[in-house]
Design an enzyme around this catalytic site. Structure first.
Site, short mmCIF file in Angstrom:
data_model
loop_
_atom_site.label_atom_id
_atom_site.label_comp_id
_atom_site.label_asym_id
_atom_site.label_seq_id
_atom_site.Cartn_x
_atom_site.Cartn_y
_atom_site.Cartn_z
CG HIS A 356 -2.05 1.02 1.10
ND1 HIS A 356 -2.04 2.21 1.77
CD2 HIS A 356 -3.17 1.01 0.35
CE1 HIS A 356 -3.14 2.89 1.46
NE2 HIS A 356 -3.85 2.18 0.60
CB CYS A 357 4.00 2.10 1.78
SG CYS A 357 3.44 1.54 3.40
CB ILE A 358 5.40 0.89 -3.05
CG1 ILE A 358 4.69 -0.44 -3.37
CG2 ILE A 358 6.41 0.71 -1.93
CD1 ILE A 358 5.59 -1.47 -4.06
#
Lengths: 364, 364
Positions: A356-358
């Site tokens: 999700h962060c990338i």
């Protein structure tokens, strides 16, 4: 493209839920050797796997530095668009725009939050972060989308989730951290979220995943399945410091109602067993003053909640843990219309975040 | 996006005339202080004026390095899209893609010619040119356009003009220069043009403008108004070395027929009086080994032919010469449906080219 000095909410714009339709997804290519081991080669392979996973469901654009351009093009599939976007690291969830949409006109705009590498000079993870802070603007320009710049107000996209119906989920640990907006009270921060995200209610969880270096981003511990229904990262091991954190958030969620007055259904998503950095992994990272070191034995903030919702699919981290399959089963059950793709993500986790962060969705 | 190993002509694609409709125009932002005086600030202002001129007629995208991104955004109007594209210098006509179109399907693709800074190690104008050589690919990726790479065959977009009906105009001075494709015969080069541009006939002018550092690009001396009709840069001053060059090209053109068998109508476009570099201008340029110096007294290759054809308009260089107005009058007469905008262009000329050299049309 225009830089707007009004606010999204005043202009009729709001942040959709991630589960709403996308025109595509953004990713930045990893390269810095003081965060990614072995010159980022294992991370690049993992990112490429994530991109392949998402590209089954929706168009993906990967932003990459000039130095890595050819290499990224050669490692990524043909149907992925590769564009030049300089960056300090590859967390587009956090430095990219938060897209907001006017449901009446269908117009999409970007919120370009001020970015300070998760804490600036107080407890930021590297210095400088000037190229990261330009990423949101560059994505908006590229897409011919006007944007709102929140000069003087710091936020990362990973610290918020929207249900698309007026509710924002966040954590106190992050948004009240002294490295973000120490001159703003909690009430003032909540007002900013409402002004920039078209929100009516903010649900404040307490803490994120144990030892999460982002100061506890919500997107690693809790996410929205649909309005009124969330997933919460969970452990039954009472001896784990994570237990009390998850329990406290569970209590907050089950006692809250959302913007529409709904009781919130909380689905527990199991966590993998604690994962720590090996000696070999630690040695593969350049040691550089001013960048958070990756030390042998450090516990990583692994969580299955850190997945990406694509059009018709989910791309979910796998850690080589028995809970990998359990997590997929839970997700298949709560997202019955979507194909769940599991991608090995330890190499992304080693860099301090996950799928999700990338990623950053761009609403249709 | 895909890299195709077939050829445009075999796939049914051909290069439209510049006078055909565009979806937009590409420009690169100037910055290198060893080519542009005073840290490129006067050139940036001139480029911005050109961009404003074109943006009246069609969308413009400006590619810029990370270092100059904010500055470019702040100097350009809001309706211009600014994207990150590293480059060695700002001549997108030459390093950008030549777009080709399939008239039956409407699909547009790019030809990504190998680029070697106008002569490579033989007589190229600077070293290295690696970022320039990536520009065409990056533009095609950004536009989600598949491309043909001509590995082993060097060409710049400024060395060709198409009439959109099977005829390509070029110069022997450039295409037969030892700095381009010394291992190819004239017949082999002509075959490449036909393969990559959907052409049936190549009309070879002899030389370009006197002292043109591009080895005499056709786009500074001759351009296509419409099929069968061209403009030729002209002087009546028989003592000027330019006279014989223009006269020879005039003779070639009037004795040729195009791909459709038409006699070619040649309209003479007057040249300004010779323009030379002043002491102050020369002193403003960094002296760097390996980059062509800008010396006081050097004659510049000024020509009004180096204009850009936009949708419904023309953007034409002005030099502060009495012929400026005469050139506009000629262009208004031969392009009756278009608004002619004149933009001061001495600062672009000082860098070695002009408005056509810093632009690249993308066909509709």
């Amino acid at each position: 493209m225009k830089r707007l000095s009004t606010t999204p909410t005043a202009d009729g714009f709001a942040m959709p839920g991630e589960f709403e339709p996308h025109v595509g997804c953004w990713v930045l290519w990893p390269e810095r050797p003081d965060n990614w081991r072995q010159g980022a080669k294992p991370a690049q392979a993992a990112f490429a796997d994530v991109v392949r996973g998402i590209a089954q469901f929706e168009p993906v654009t990967v932003g990459v530095s000039a130095a890595q351009y050819d290499n990224a093009v050669n490692q990524l599939p043909n149907d992925v668009r590769v564009v030049e976007i300089s960056n300090n690291d590859s967390w587009v969830r956090d430095c990219g725009p938060t897209f907001v949409k006017n449901q009446a006109t269908g117009e999409v705009r970007g919120v370009d939050w001020e970015f300070n590498a998760w804490g600036g000079l107080f407890d930021g993870l590297y210095f400088p972060w000037d190229r990261d802070d330009q990423v949101a603007r560059k994505i908006c320009e590229l897409e011919r989308v006007d944007s709102y710049r929140t000069e003087g107000f710091v936020l990362e996209g990973g610290s918020i989730h929207s249900d698309g119906e007026g509710t924002i989920y966040t954590t106190e640990e992050c948004l009240l951290s002294p490295g973000r907006n120490p001159d703003h009270s909690k009430a003032e921060i909540e007002a900013k979220l409402k002004e920039y995200l078209g929100a009516e209610k903010v649900i404040w969880l307490r803490q994120g995943i144990y030892l999460d270096e982002t100061n506890g981003h919500v997107d690693n511990i809790c996410c929205v399945v649909e309005p009124g229904k969330v997933l919460l990262a969970w452990t039954d091991d009472e001896s784990d410091p994570q237990y009390a954190i998850s329990q406290e958030n569970y209590d907050i969620l089950t006692r809250s109602v959302d913007a529409k007055g709904r009781q919130i259904e909380v689905v527990k998503l199991p966590l993998p067993k604690p994962i720590t950095i090996t000696e070999e992994e630690s040695k593969g990272v350049d040691a550089v003053d001013g960048t958070l070191p990756r030390l042998e034995g450090d516990r990583l903030a692994a969580s299955y909640v850190n997945f990406y919702i694509a059009n018709g699919g989910l791309v979910v981290p796998a850690f080589g843990d028995p809970a990998d399959q359990l997590a997929v089963s839970v997700l298949e059950e709560v997202f019955p219309g979507r194909t769940v793709v599991s991608v090995p993500a330890r190499e992304i986790l080693l860099g301090g975040g996950n799928i999700h962060c990338i990623t950053q969705q761009q609403p249709a």
